[in-house]
Design a protein around this motif. Sequence first.
Motif, short mmCIF file in Angstrom:
data_model
loop_
_atom_site.label_atom_id
_atom_site.label_comp_id
_atom_site.label_asym_id
_atom_site.label_seq_id
_atom_site.Cartn_x
_atom_site.Cartn_y
_atom_site.Cartn_z
N ARG A 55 50.85 30.89 45.17
CA ARG A 55 51.51 30.16 44.09
C ARG A 55 50.61 30.19 42.86
O ARG A 55 49.84 31.12 42.68
N GLN A 56 50.67 29.15 42.01
CA GLN A 56 49.96 29.20 40.74
C GLN A 56 48.56 28.59 40.83
O GLN A 56 48.16 27.78 40.01
N MET A 57 47.83 29.00 41.84
CA MET A 57 46.41 28.67 41.96
C MET A 57 45.65 29.97 42.05
O MET A 57 46.13 30.95 42.65
N VAL A 58 44.45 30.01 41.50
CA VAL A 58 43.62 31.20 41.59
C VAL A 58 42.28 30.81 42.21
O VAL A 58 41.89 29.64 42.20
N GLY A 59 41.59 31.81 42.77
CA GLY A 59 40.29 31.55 43.38
C GLY A 59 40.19 32.16 44.75
O GLY A 59 40.68 33.27 44.99
N MET A 60 39.58 31.43 45.67
CA MET A 60 39.33 31.92 47.02
C MET A 60 39.78 30.90 48.05
O MET A 60 39.56 29.70 47.88
N VAL A 61 40.42 31.39 49.11
CA VAL A 61 40.71 30.58 50.29
C VAL A 61 40.01 31.27 51.46
O VAL A 61 40.22 32.46 51.71
N SER A 62 39.15 30.53 52.15
CA SER A 62 38.37 31.11 53.24
C SER A 62 38.70 30.42 54.56
O SER A 62 38.90 29.21 54.61
N ALA A 63 38.74 31.21 55.61
CA ALA A 63 38.95 30.71 56.97
C ALA A 63 38.09 31.57 57.90
O ALA A 63 37.47 32.55 57.48
N LYS A 64 38.05 31.21 59.15
CA LYS A 64 37.22 31.93 60.11
C LYS A 64 37.68 33.38 60.21
O LYS A 64 38.81 33.66 60.57
N GLY A 65 36.78 34.30 59.87
CA GLY A 65 37.06 35.72 60.02
C GLY A 65 37.90 36.34 58.93
O GLY A 65 38.23 37.53 59.00
N CYS A 66 38.26 35.57 57.89
CA CYS A 66 39.11 36.14 56.84
C CYS A 66 38.97 35.35 55.55
O CYS A 66 38.54 34.19 55.56
N SER A 67 39.33 35.98 54.45
CA SER A 67 39.33 35.31 53.15
C SER A 67 40.41 35.93 52.29
O SER A 67 40.78 37.10 52.46
N LEU A 68 40.92 35.14 51.37
CA LEU A 68 41.98 35.58 50.47
C LEU A 68 41.58 35.24 49.04
O LEU A 68 41.32 34.08 48.73
N GLU A 69 41.54 36.26 48.20
CA GLU A 69 41.24 36.06 46.78
C GLU A 69 42.55 36.13 46.00
O GLU A 69 43.34 37.05 46.19
N ILE A 70 42.77 35.13 45.14
CA ILE A 70 43.99 35.08 44.33
C ILE A 70 43.59 35.21 42.86
O ILE A 70 42.82 34.39 42.34
N LEU A 71 44.08 36.25 42.20
CA LEU A 71 43.74 36.52 40.81
C LEU A 71 44.90 36.15 39.89
O LEU A 71 46.05 36.11 40.32
N PRO A 72 44.61 35.90 38.61
CA PRO A 72 45.67 35.51 37.67
C PRO A 72 46.67 36.64 37.43
O PRO A 72 46.35 37.82 37.50
N LYS A 73 47.89 36.24 37.11
CA LYS A 73 48.92 37.18 36.69
C LYS A 73 49.92 36.43 35.83
O LYS A 73 50.39 35.37 36.19
N VAL A 74 50.24 37.02 34.69
CA VAL A 74 51.26 36.43 33.82
C VAL A 74 52.50 37.29 33.84
O VAL A 74 53.59 36.84 34.18
N ASP A 75 52.34 38.55 33.49
CA ASP A 75 53.48 39.45 33.37
C ASP A 75 53.49 40.44 34.54
O ASP A 75 52.53 41.18 34.73
N PRO A 76 54.54 40.48 35.34
CA PRO A 76 54.56 41.37 36.49
C PRO A 76 54.52 42.84 36.13
O PRO A 76 54.10 43.67 36.92
N ASP A 77 54.94 43.19 34.92
CA ASP A 77 54.96 44.61 34.54
C ASP A 77 53.58 45.12 34.14
O ASP A 77 53.30 46.30 34.23
N THR A 78 52.70 44.21 33.68
CA THR A 78 51.38 44.66 33.21
C THR A 78 50.26 44.29 34.16
O THR A 78 49.33 45.04 34.35
N ALA A 79 50.34 43.11 34.79
CA ALA A 79 49.22 42.64 35.61
C ALA A 79 48.98 43.56 36.80
O ALA A 79 47.84 43.81 37.18
#
Length: 442
Positions: A55-79
């Motif tokens: 959703r509209q949060m950016v940063g890092m979510v970490s759990a055992k054995g895995c991590s997810l990085e969420i980067l910003p995006k405004v326009d789906p055609d350019t980002a």
Amino acid sequence: MTHLTIHEWGHAKFGERGLTREQAHALHAAACEHPLAHDDATNILVLGRDRIMARQMVGMVSAKGCSLEILPKVDPDTALGEPEGKVRDRLVRMLDVALGLNLDIGAEAAIARQKNTLLEILIDAFATRLLAEVRRGLPRAYIQCEEDLPALRGRLDVTRQFTRNAVRPDRLACRFDQLDADTPLMRIMAAATVFLARHTRSLGTRRKLDELRHALADIPQMPIARLPWQAVRIDRTNRRWEALFGLARLLLQRDWQATHHAAKAPEGLTLLFPMNDLFEKYIAVLLRRALAGSGIEVIDQGGHRACLGAFTGAHLDNGQVFRTKPDIMLRRGREIVAIIDTKWKKLSLDPLDRKHGVSQADVYQLMAYARLYRTAELMLLYPGKPGEPAGEREQFGIVGGAECLKIATVDVSLEEPQLQASLASLAKTFLAERAPLMTAAG
């Protein structure tokens, strides 16, 4: 260790890039534990039948054995077409400016930013800066000590001398101040070096943290949950450590995100930022720099006037219901010159769309601000496409009044000096003298 990178509103399917269903559930559970999580963390991550969605949060979510990085995006055609390193670099710069971290990440780190995650970049910036400061010398403070010595040092503790040392005439109960590096600030730094070493995958960063651990070996280790954050005092003697202290709070305490959870130690390094809030703070800081010396004060998250008042008999009281908090106010003396509301979302540039994708609720909010704060100049500010010239996209007059609502965009991919110039240009439209809408309040 499975690591994935996606954008806001993006998703990762189970089975893609090694992500298992179990790992997706672990990441969602970590998001649910975050202080800013709504019910079932639906504002951070959503679990689908075959995928996990951001959703509209950016940063890092970490759990055992895995991590997810969420980067910003405004326009789906350019980002999606922009390199991840470029988007990540922009996010780091926004955090640096908005939170006052003074990371000073130079050009030599540009290659590393292309392949490292946000978390790795922040940990390495912390280690690099802390190592440089430690080599310059540790800040010291006078610590009150009590010790039994063969000769008097400082002041004699009479009570302790005639009780504890009554049978030891060769010992004097002394109370004295000693200059020592064992301060609350350095206890936080020492704990950070150990904690962050467990969460970095970079050998270079780990080597820096190991060197720091040896350099700070005389500082007692404390659990993260018991670190003396409130005892730290930044003054002229340790001013150069202020940015490091702020970065340590960000990584260990998540202070910027949820101060009411300050006593709770993070179990991992899940580090999340609402993009709406980050964009607002970033613009406010740069606008404040752009208008320095102009006589215009930039106030973010100020105001706090209430929309409604309650009737007491036949009279309306001052009212403390539905308090307002405009994103950014420009004030000259006691007069509110303009109000700017920032919106981290795509603005429609379709010439056939008379509303330009602007939410009706946002317009109502700005109209309420115009009334409450006695100002005729209003703006809704959106991020523009990279490379798109900044400026006004549309201007509306509010029916039955003198208020003017401007719709504008700025290119956040610009370097800070260029972005400041763009914001200064936008602000000039507010600075021209015009008749006040109403008599200045209060």
